[in-house]
Design an enzyme around this catalytic site. Structure first.
Site, PDB file in Angstrom:
ATOM      1  NE  ARG A   1       2.345   8.913  -0.217  1.00  0.00           N
ATOM      2  CZ  ARG A   1       2.612   9.950  -1.113  1.00  0.00           C
ATOM      3  NH1 ARG A   1       3.669   9.990  -2.021  1.00  0.00           N
ATOM      4  NH2 ARG A   1       1.793  10.765  -0.977  1.00  0.00           N
TER       5      ARG A   1
ATOM      6  CB  ILE B   1      -0.849   0.154   1.336  1.00  0.00           C
ATOM      7  CG1 ILE B   1      -1.857  -1.046   1.412  1.00  0.00           C
ATOM      8  CG2 ILE B   1      -1.604   1.381   1.503  1.00  0.00           C
ATOM      9  CD1 ILE B   1      -2.985  -1.157   0.569  1.00  0.00           C
ATOM     10  CG  HIS B   2       2.841   2.724  -3.138  1.00  0.00           C
ATOM     11  ND1 HIS B   2       2.559   1.637  -3.774  1.00  0.00           N
ATOM     12  CD2 HIS B   2       3.156   3.984  -4.316  1.00  0.00           C
ATOM     13  CE1 HIS B   2       2.403   2.023  -5.238  1.00  0.00           C
ATOM     14  NE2 HIS B   2       2.775   3.364  -5.377  1.00  0.00           N
ATOM     15  NE  ARG B   3      -1.506   3.270  -7.147  1.00  0.00           N
ATOM     16  CZ  ARG B   3      -0.858   3.827  -8.238  1.00  0.00           C
ATOM     17  NH1 ARG B   3      -0.488   5.038  -8.514  1.00  0.00           N
ATOM     18  NH2 ARG B   3      -0.353   2.937  -8.877  1.00  0.00           N
TER      19      ARG B   3
END
Ligand code: UD1
Length: 354
Positions: free
Chosen positions: A237, A204-206
């Site tokens: 992030r 998960i990074h968006r």
């Protein structure tokens, strides 16, 4: 012929590998410029090493920053690089800030620009990547589309004459690495004491899932509540945002660890019961490995994975739980992402038009 490839973020290093190999095989001069958007070794150096790319010829060292600061720093550094090398083509990849910066700099210097992975659309204007794609496609001279759906998007935007369908270069790499790691046991199994097929692999990074603390907490709690251990390969992030908002990335079923090098990632995905992700590349890699994917987004650019049943979109905890426990999708031989030879086609098209 001389090509300059401009890359900066992890998925671009993966796409660069087959292009670099195809350029070398064709005797094309290939200059690699790394903007420095990604600088952690696990997001950058390991890809150059594992995928046999060597080291970049030019490193701009731009690093992190707000969109304007980061893109602006790249723009001001790239003019001098393009001026020195005067290539026949500047090749830009995908949809990151490095992509749009290189396209804009080159087009203003009247250097022909080719956009690899052109024509993808999410139609979600909240995504920074959507702006990067649209602006790059409209600036570029040659649009190298990965799929028929991407070709149709470009035709609808009046860009059909500049478009060539070449296939997906990530498929080239995936086939190669899949064969290399076949039979290798994923390092995650020993690390977490897991059996094959006994865990989900997550990334998960968006911005849409990480920047708002309430949304990040919702996604983390959904993953923590799943019925099998979930190994989260945590991008810096998400680590930074979770720390800033006091969200624990290891809770319930969820266990976080650092990102994996590409061959380890492919071995870990292949051995998992399913992938849960908001990454574009991993949705497609899961499909090509025939591992069911649950995508934590409201839409995807890789619509073929959804149509074929190997991917579902899920946002709430209930949707994510239903996604990972759904029955295994039907087997398919359909190959919407090409035959694993897209990079050779890219070099051939660039050579013909140089
Ligand atoms: C970028 C791309 C995204 C792509 C992703 C792949 C844009 C707008 N987004 O997102 O499309 O899917 O790369 O990973 O270009 N950071 C580090 N070390 C690094 C890089 C980043 O710690 O090596 C941290 C910094 O806190 C930084 C944050 O991650 O501010 C975001 O990095 P950035 O490059 O802006 O975007 P990504 O989220 O990586």
């Amino acid at each position: 012929m001389k090509i300059i490839s401009v890359v900066g973020a992890r998925p671009q290093f993966v796409k660069l590998a087959p292009i670099h190999h195809a350029a070398k095989a064709a005797g094309v001069e290939h200059v690699i410029v790394h903007t420095g958007q990604h600088y952690d070794p696990m997001l950058s150096d390991v890809f150059f090493e594992d995928l046999g790319i060597g080291t970049p010829d030019v490193h701009l060292g731009v690093g992190s920053g707000s969109h304007g600061v980061q893109t602006g720093a790249m723009l001001s550094a790239l003019d001098a690089v393009f001026d020195e090398h005067r290539p026949d083509w500047v090749l830009v990849y995908g949809d990151t800030n490095s992509t749009v910066a290189a396209a804009l700099s080159a087009v203003k210097m009247h250097i022909p620009v080719a956009h690899l992975e052109a024509g993808l659309r999410s139609f979600n204007r909240r995504m920074p990547e959507e702006h990067n794609r649209v602006m790059t496609d409209h600036a570029a001279d040659l649009l190298l589309a990965p799929t028929q759906v991407a070709v149709e998007h470009l035709e609808r935007e009046g860009l059909g004459e500049r478009t060539v369908l070449v296939g997906d270069v990530m498929t080239d790499v995936l086939f190669d690495v899949r064969d290399r790691v076949a039979g290798r046991t994923s390092t995650l199994l020993a690390e977490f004491g897991l059996g094959e097929g006994a865990y989900y692999l997550a990334t998960i990074h968006r911005a849409e899932n990480t920047d708002d603390p309430a949304r990040l907490a919702q996604v983390v709690s959904a993953l923590a509540g799943l019925d099998k251990p979930v190994i989260l390969l945590a991008h810096p992030r998400v680590v930074a945002k979770a720390a800033a908002h006091g969200i624990d990335l290891t809770q319930g079923s969820l266990r976080a660890r650092a990102p994996l090098a590409y061959p380890d990632l492919i071995a870990a995905a292949a051995a998992s019961a399913g992938v849960v992700t908001d990454s574009g590349g991993l949705q497609k890699e899961a499909f090509l490995l025939r591992v069911p994917c649950t995508t934590v987004r409201t839409e995807t650019e890789w619509v073929e994975t959804i149509d074929l049943g190997w991917n579902v979109l899920a946002n709430t905890a209930e949707e994510i739980a239903a996604g990972v426990t759904r029955p295994r999708p039907s087997a398919t031989d359909v190959a919407p992402y090409g035959d694993g030879h897209a990079a050779e086609r890219v070099i051939a098209v660039l050579s013909e038009r140089a």
